[in-house]
Enzyme design. Structure first.
Site, PDB file in Angstrom:
ATOM      1  N   GLN A   1       0.743  -0.804  -0.027  1.00 38.74           N
ATOM      2  CA  GLN A   1      -0.283  -0.192   0.110  1.00 38.74           C
ATOM      3  C   GLN A   1       0.737   1.188   0.402  1.00 38.74           C
ATOM      4  OE1 GLN A   1      -3.277   0.103   2.562  1.00 38.74           O
ATOM      5  NE2 GLN A   1      -4.240   1.983   2.342  1.00 38.74           N
ATOM      6  N   PHE A   2       0.796   1.681  -0.808  1.00 35.20           N
ATOM      7  CA  PHE A   2       1.697   3.021  -1.547  1.00 35.20           C
ATOM      8  C   PHE A   2       1.676   4.226  -0.482  1.00 35.20           C
ATOM      9  CE2 PHE A   2      -0.025   3.572  -5.242  1.00 35.20           C
ATOM     10  CZ  PHE A   2      -0.942   5.083  -4.824  1.00 35.20           C
ATOM     11  N   THR A   3       0.084   4.482  -0.667  1.00 30.22           N
ATOM     12  CA  THR A   3      -0.559   4.998  -0.017  1.00 30.22           C
ATOM     13  C   THR A   3      -0.327   5.382   1.483  1.00 30.22           C
ATOM     14  OG1 THR A   3      -2.650   4.262   0.511  1.00 30.22           O
ATOM     15  CG2 THR A   3      -2.640   4.672  -1.718  1.00 30.22           C
TER      16      THR A   3
END
Length: 150
Positions: free
Chosen positions: A78-80
């Site tokens: 999850q890059f966010t």
């Protein structure tokens, strides 16, 4: 690396309408990777997750690790988790590692966590549009960051 660790009664990740991975009781780990992450970050975070005592013992006290509780682990990239909301209302993700750096680190993290647990780890698919479903147990949610080891 940043991780959101959730104790779950169950969790799954679906891609294009197909369930890729599903677990019963255990941990859902949302994992964010940044450019400067190293093998040392992987080792520290994996070890902490494997030994994190957030499952109830026979007295109802959170005193057992996922391994001791017989739970499973699902890891979803999850890059966010590296969103910056400092300027304006549209998050910037510039701190998140580019795929050519992040994918090998993600795969190394999965391998290390499986080694630390002594069993396979379920996962999502890096970069895919995933639907994550979970039943948070407790709720118990822990945040960890290898740059801020609290």
């Amino acid at each position: 690396m940043r991780a959101v660790i959730q104790r779950v009664a169950q969790a799954s990740v679906t891609i294009n309408g197909q369930v890729k991975s599903a677990i019963a009781q255990g941990l859902l780990v949302l994992l964010g990777i940044e450019e400067r992450d190293t093998p040392e970050d992987i080792a520290w975070l994996s070890g902490k997750i494997a030994r994190l005592r957030i499952f109830n013992d026979t007295r109802g006290v959170m005193n057992l690790s996922v391994l001791e509780a017989g739970g499973e682990v699902l890891v979803v990239s999850q890059f966010t988790l590296f969103a910056s909301t400092k300027k304006g209302n549209r998050p910037s993700y510039s701190a998140a590692a580019r795929p050519e750096i992040a994918i090998p680190l993600y795969e190394a993290f999965l391998a290390r966590l499986a080694l630390d647990l002594g069993r396979p780890v379920a996962s999502g698919e890096f970069g895919a549009d995933m639907k994550v479903a979970l039943v948070n147990d407790g709720p118990v949610t822990i945040l960890m960051d290898t740059r801020n080891k609290e």
